[in-house]
Structure formats: C-alpha cells, structure tokens
Design an enzyme around this catalytic site. Structure first.
Site, short mmCIF file in Angstrom:
data_model
loop_
_atom_site.label_atom_id
_atom_site.label_comp_id
_atom_site.label_asym_id
_atom_site.label_seq_id
_atom_site.Cartn_x
_atom_site.Cartn_y
_atom_site.Cartn_z
N ASP A 136 -8.85 3.64 3.27
CA ASP A 136 -7.70 3.30 2.47
C ASP A 136 -7.05 4.81 2.29
O ASP A 136 -7.11 5.79 2.72
CB ASP A 136 -8.56 3.16 0.99
CG ASP A 136 -8.86 1.68 0.92
OD1 ASP A 136 -8.64 0.83 1.63
OD2 ASP A 136 -9.64 1.67 -0.06
N ARG A 187 -3.06 -1.47 7.94
CA ARG A 187 -2.59 -2.12 6.72
C ARG A 187 -1.63 -1.74 5.97
O ARG A 187 -1.40 -0.52 5.41
CB ARG A 187 -4.02 -2.30 5.54
CG ARG A 187 -3.65 -2.91 4.38
CD ARG A 187 -4.83 -2.34 3.37
NE ARG A 187 -5.94 -2.62 3.38
CZ ARG A 187 -7.05 -2.21 3.11
NH1 ARG A 187 -6.69 -0.82 2.27
NH2 ARG A 187 -8.26 -2.61 3.23
C1 LIG Z 1 -5.75 -5.86 0.20
C2 LIG Z 1 -4.97 -4.67 -0.43
C3 LIG Z 1 -5.75 -3.23 -0.17
C4 LIG Z 1 -4.64 -2.10 -1.02
N1 LIG Z 1 -4.87 -0.78 -0.47
C5 LIG Z 1 -4.41 -0.05 -0.90
C6 LIG Z 1 -4.46 1.49 -0.56
O1 LIG Z 1 -5.21 1.53 0.25
N2 LIG Z 1 -3.72 2.46 -0.97
C7 LIG Z 1 -2.59 2.11 -1.97
O2 LIG Z 1 -1.81 2.87 -2.28
N3 LIG Z 1 -2.68 0.86 -2.20
C8 LIG Z 1 -3.21 -0.19 -1.98
N4 LIG Z 1 -2.87 -1.28 -2.41
C9 LIG Z 1 -2.16 -1.50 -3.41
C10 LIG Z 1 -0.62 -1.91 -3.16
O3 LIG Z 1 -0.25 -0.57 -2.67
C11 LIG Z 1 0.09 -2.10 -4.40
O4 LIG Z 1 -0.06 -1.33 -5.40
C12 LIG Z 1 -0.57 -3.42 -4.87
O5 LIG Z 1 -0.60 -4.43 -3.90
C13 LIG Z 1 0.68 -4.26 -5.61
O6 LIG Z 1 2.12 -4.56 -5.05
P1 LIG Z 1 2.61 -5.86 -4.19
O7 LIG Z 1 2.60 -5.65 -2.68
O8 LIG Z 1 1.41 -7.09 -4.62
O9 LIG Z 1 3.90 -6.19 -4.67
P2 LIG Z 1 4.41 -5.96 -6.42
O10 LIG Z 1 5.89 -5.96 -6.04
O11 LIG Z 1 3.91 -4.82 -7.12
O12 LIG Z 1 4.04 -7.29 -6.87
C14 LIG Z 1 4.33 -8.52 -6.47
C15 LIG Z 1 3.94 -9.51 -7.33
O13 LIG Z 1 2.53 -9.55 -7.08
C16 LIG Z 1 1.71 -10.10 -8.21
N5 LIG Z 1 0.88 -8.55 -8.53
C17 LIG Z 1 1.06 -7.57 -7.85
N6 LIG Z 1 0.09 -6.96 -8.51
C18 LIG Z 1 -0.54 -7.55 -9.37
C19 LIG Z 1 -1.82 -7.19 -10.30
N7 LIG Z 1 -2.23 -6.14 -10.39
N8 LIG Z 1 -2.20 -8.00 -11.07
C20 LIG Z 1 -1.66 -9.52 -11.10
N9 LIG Z 1 -0.53 -9.61 -10.31
C21 LIG Z 1 -0.15 -8.76 -9.56
C22 LIG Z 1 2.57 -10.31 -9.45
O14 LIG Z 1 2.92 -11.90 -9.45
C23 LIG Z 1 3.99 -9.56 -8.73
O15 LIG Z 1 4.91 -10.07 -9.17
C24 LIG Z 1 -3.78 -2.56 -1.64
C25 LIG Z 1 -3.20 -3.93 -1.80
C26 LIG Z 1 -4.05 -4.83 -1.12
C27 LIG Z 1 -3.57 -6.35 -1.52
#
Ligand SMILES: Cc1cc2nc3c(=O)[nH]c(=O)nc-3n(C[C@H](O)[C@H](O)[C@H](O)COP(=O)(O)OP(=O)(O)OC[C@H]3O[C@@H](n4cnc5c(N)ncnc54)[C@H](O)[C@@H]3O)c2cc1C
Length: 312
Positions: A136, A187
C-alpha cells in the site's frame, strides 16, 4: 474544498486517544456495530468469513491486517509475525491468496533495514505458496522510500508484488512511467492522506483529471493494472477507454473497499469485469476507519445513527 477540510478534520480526530478508546468500545463489539460496515472484524477468522462472502458474489479479494505507524521494532516484529500467521491461515482456508501491507506497519518509521527484512520474511513465506502481495502507499513523506524498497525488491527477483500510486501527488505520473517500464503491477488510487499543496493537487477536479490520464496510460501500457476507485465517472472513463483501445476485461481489474459502493461492485461483476474487494481487519482499525469517514462526511451520520441505536 469540503473534501479537503473534512480530511484534515478526521486526520486530527484519528490521533485522539480518547476517541480511539470510545470507538474501540462501541465500534466492533456486535455484528451490527458501526465499524463493521468498513472493517471485516478483529480476527483472521472473521476476515476469512467476510472474504468467503465476497468470493460467493464472484469477486476477488485482498486481505489487509490493519496496523500502521509502529514506533518500535518489537511492534514491527509482531506485525510481521501477524502477517505470517495470516498467510498460513489463508492457505488453510482455501480463499484467494492475496494480501495488502503497509511498510510503516513493518517498521518504516523506526529502521529501513529492519523494514526490508520484515517485508522479505513475508514475501519468502507468501511467494512459494502463490500469493500476490500489494504494498500500500501511505503519506507522501513515505513515497520515495516505499518506491525505493519496492523497486529494490523487484530487482532482487520478487515478482509477485505490486505497488500503489496516488493521482493526487504531482510526482505520480513520472513514477508511473518508471513502474510501467519495470513491468510491475500498479494499483491506481486518488490518495487518502492529507497532503500539502507543495506536493499534491488540492482541487478534486485536478486529482480526477490526473486519475483519468493515469488510468488511460495504465490500461494501454501497464501490466494488469488495478483501477481502485468508487467514482462512477472514473469507472466509465476506464470502461470506454478499454473498449476503444481493445483492452480485454481480463487484462485489468477494478478494486473497491469493503463496505463501499456494494451496488457498483455488483454492477461491474454483472457487466463482466473483474472486481477485487479490499478487506481490512484487525484490532488496529481506528486510523483506517477515520480515513473512510473523512472521504465521505455522510458516513458520519451512519455512525451516529448506529451508536444511538446500540445504546438504546
Ligand atoms: C482497493 C483500494 C485500495 C486503496 N489503497 C490505497 C492506498 O494504498 N493508499 C492510499 O492513499 N489510498 C488508498 N485507497 C483510498 C483512495 O486513495 C481513496 O481515498 C478512496 O478510494 C476514495 O476515493 P475514490 O476514488 O473512491 O473517489 P472519491 O471522489 O473520493 O469518491 C467517489 C464516490 O465514491 C463513493 N465513496 C468514496 N469513498 C467513500 C467512503 N469512504 N464511503 C462511502 N462512499 C465512498 C462516494 O459515492 C463518492 O461520491 C484505496 C482505495 C481502494 C478502493
């Protein structure tokens, strides 16, 4: 800017010892407790049960034993032993062999050489039994050292490993070019940490624009990339780009977090895409949980309703 303000707020709250204690008391004690929406449980048995349920919905899994920012080598050793036990339990259980791990959990704040020893112990146990191990990505202050360790491991012949890049950081497009040349799996995420404007885009539109550019590069030049987002706009861009550039659905995967947008997860599977669910578990769930709240303030209402419901 609400997103940025709420990230800052929840980042600060995550450091509160009192809240951590309160949350630990209420968050996980019953199947209906609020933290269970995002965290599979505190034990490996609960995580395996959650993984089986996800696999039954035709999805892939990765397990994350929660923990980060350990402050001494004893804790780092304990986390390493924890991962070794998780690997053994996964093998016994028959679920997919895939884990995600954070380097600060293995001692990165304490000593780099010990961290490398620890991740190598994990890879030596995991590799021969067919695991894929994703490292990660954490706060930008760790990006250089995380990539350096990852690239060193790769050059030493560890190939069942992958890395994470965050579109929020200005540097990530350059990092992506290098990792693609290396041939490693990426990723792609937007980035979960509070970052300053010296290193990261501050506007959601800029983070999204970078995400969109990077996902296209990954789909065209990457090596089985993971498009990790719950954002339907980004997902549509990925689907269109893959279709227009003849990237078959088995050459990449979508990834989402446990408990987030289960509707979208199911829709993508029904449409013939691979979806991997990131399943976090363990006793150290509070910082992870707070990051999820910070991403979507609406989740706070869900937590408050759950707590009030529990105390009645
Ligand atoms: C499989 C996976 C692994 C990850 N690994 C890392 C990592 O190693 N390092 C890192 O910095 N980040 C990691 N992340 C987190 C990532 O950086 C984002 O903070 C997170 O995915 C929210 O961003 P988004 O792309 O979904 O878009 P956003 O623009 O934040 O959200 C888009 C839509 O998704 C939904 N959504 C997003 N978050 C949530 C929530 N918490 N609860 C409910 N609905 C939500 C909502 O409907 C929102 O409108 C990971 C995410 C995923 C999916």
């Amino acid at each position: 800017m609400l997103g940025r303000a709420s990230k800052t707020f929840f980042h600060l709250v995550a450091q509160s010892g009192t809240l951590r204690k309160l949350a630990s008391r209420y968050g996980m004690r019953k199947p209906s407790s609020f933290a269970r929406r995002f965290i599979a449980g505190e034990t490996i048995a609960e995580a395996i049960e959650a993984a089986r349920a996800v696999e039954a919905r035709d999805m892939l899994i990765t397990l994350d034993l929660l923990g980060e920012s350990v402050t001494n080598l004893n804790e780092a050793d304990a986390a390493t032993r924890g991962y070794l036990a998780v690997i053994d339990a996964i093998v016994r259980s028959g679920i997919e062999r895939n884990v995600s791990v954070k380097l600060t959990q293995l001692g990165l704040d304490v000593d780099k050489a010990s961290t490398i020893d620890n991740i190598r112990k994990i890879l030596e146990r995991a590799g021969p039994v067919g695991f894929f191990v994703r490292i990660d990505m954490e706060h930008s202050s760790y990006t250089d050292v995380t990539l350096e360790i990852f690239e060193t491991l790769w050059r030493h012949g560890y190939r069942q490993i992958g890395i994470v890049l965050q579109s929020a950081l200005y540097r990530s497009e350059e990092d992506l070019r290098r990792i693609n040349e290396l041939g490693a799996r990426v990723r792609l995420v937007k980035g979960a940490y509070q970052e300053s404007k010296t290193v990261a885009h501050q506007k959601k539109a800029d983070v999204d624009a970078a995400y969109s550019r990077m996902l296209k590069t990954l789909l065209t030049d990457g090596h089985y990339p993971a498009i990790a987002t719950h954002d339907p706009v980004m997902i549509d861009i990925a689907r269109s780009w893959a279709r227009e550039h003849h990237v078959a659905a088995d050459r990449f995967e979508f990834q989402m977090l446990y408990g987030v947008r289960r509707d979208l997860q199911a829709m993508l599977v029904a449409a013939g895409y691979r979806v991997r669910v990131y399943i976090p578990f363990g006793e150290q769930w509070f910082p992870y949980f707070m990051r999820r709240l910070g991403e979507r303030p609406a989740n706070v209402m869900f937590v408050i309703r759950s707590i009030l419901g529990e105390r009645r």
